[in-house]
Design an enzyme around this catalytic site. Structure first.
Site, PDB file in Angstrom:
ATOM      1  CE1 TYR A  48      -3.056  -3.024   0.288  1.00  0.00           C
ATOM      2  CE2 TYR A  48      -3.222  -2.674   2.649  1.00  0.00           C
ATOM      3  CZ  TYR A  48      -3.550  -3.394   1.531  1.00  0.00           C
ATOM      4  OH  TYR A  48      -4.380  -4.492   1.631  1.00  0.00           O
ATOM      5  CG  HIS A 134      -0.900  -8.863   0.336  1.00  0.00           C
ATOM      6  ND1 HIS A 134      -0.465  -7.560   0.240  1.00  0.00           N
ATOM      7  CD2 HIS A 134      -2.224  -8.835   0.015  1.00  0.00           C
ATOM      8  CE1 HIS A 134      -1.472  -6.778  -0.117  1.00  0.00           C
ATOM      9  NE2 HIS A 134      -2.546  -7.537  -0.264  1.00  0.00           N
TER      10      HIS A 134
END
Length: 314
Positions: A48, A134
């Site tokens: 992010y 992830h």
């Protein structure tokens, strides 16, 4: 496992400048507003904003009692310097940050440990509570043979409290639950008013195995975020059939005095496997709007009517 999580969690991709830039002060105000509104789980990732989300989240939570919240980050992408002469400006993953770093897939044991160490430095913390593998969609073998065992070892040593997997699909998450000892999964966009694929196999199996579900992406990237459906579905322009279906859901909601985003936030918690709904927010105003929505009760008759009209399963 039973793991203490707030009913609604804070998704921090937006304060990593997802799609549009957010200033440092606004990012801090957003985290402060979420904490004050009762959010006690905060989720982030190196992905992010090339680490920006982690740095901002850590700075905003500094000074808060560490035992008053849980924090999760993710592994699978290492951040390395971009080669000289590489692309300038915004990165290629939708984050409005300088592309001075690049992401390198790495689900190896050493890569996972290095990723976590670097996340802790950015967060300014000695430990996180939860680590999620992830997006291992194209990396099953390494993720299951190296990443998961490395994290399980850290869990056994008490370095982290729980390990899991976060993905935009339910099939591989189901396989992780079947074949490993993950504590939790985060299906993004796969248990929503418009996509119930997670409820077919994943959620029943999680309930059977005692695996907690963190439901993310409940607005399907935007289509369910406003009462008049528009925008994107899973980060692409919404098709007309999806728009039509969302409008039908909104019409039923309206008959019960409920807005579409209010129903979208409430729906995932109807399944007993769901421990928390993680919502991405980019401003204190968004926090306030979401907090107001979840404070309003949703009539049980709404769900019965949605079932009767074939819009959600019975």
């Amino acid at each position: 496992m039973t793991f203490p999580l707030s009913t609604y969690g804070f998704g921090s991709a937006p304060i990593g400048n997802l799609f549009t830039a957010v200033g440092d002060d606004e990012a801090r105000a957003t985290v402060d507003a979420a904490y004050d509104a009762g959010f006690r789980h905060f989720d982030t990732a190196p992905h992010y904003g090339l680490g920006l989300s982690e740095r901002r989240l850590g700075a905003a939570l500094a000074g808060r009692p560490r035992d008053s919240y849980t924090l999760s980050t993710k592994v699978g992408r290492l951040l390395v310097p971009a080669p000289a002469g590489g692309p300038a400006g915004r990165d290629d993953q939708g984050f409005d940050v300088p592309a001075d770093l690049r992401r390198v897939w790495d689900f190896s044991r050493d890569g996972v440990r290095r990723s976590l160490e670097e996340s802790l430095l950015r967060l300014g913390l000695d430990a996180v509570d939860i680590v999620l593998i992830h997006d291992p969609d194209d990396h099953w073998e390494q993720a299951v043979s190296e990443a998961y065992p490395a994290l399980a070892e850290l869990r056994d040593q008490g370095v982290v409290k729980a390990v899991g997997v976060g993905m935009n699909q339910s099939e591989m998450l189901t396989r992780f639950v079947r074949e490993t000892g993950v504590d939790m999964v985060m299906p993004a966009g796969r248990h929503t008013l418009l996509d119930r694929s997670g409820a077919e196999e994943l959620l029943p199996l999680c309930l059977e195995r005692g695996v907690s579900v963190l439901a993310a992406g409940v607005f399907n990237s935007g289509l369910l975020a406003t009462h008049e459906p528009s925008g994107t579905y899973d980060y692409a322009p919404a098709s007309e059939p999806l728009l039509a279906r969302a409008r039908r859901v909104a019409a039923v909601c309206e008959r019960h005095g409920v807005t579409l985003p209010q129903a979208a936030l409430a729906f995932p918690l109807r399944h007993p496997a769901v421990a928390s709904v993680v919502v991405g927010v980019r401003s204190a105003d968004e926090v306030a709007r979401n907090a107001a929505l979840v404070a309003r009760p949703v009539p049980e008759d709404l769900w019965a009517d949605l079932v009767a009209e074939g819009l959600i399963p019975g």
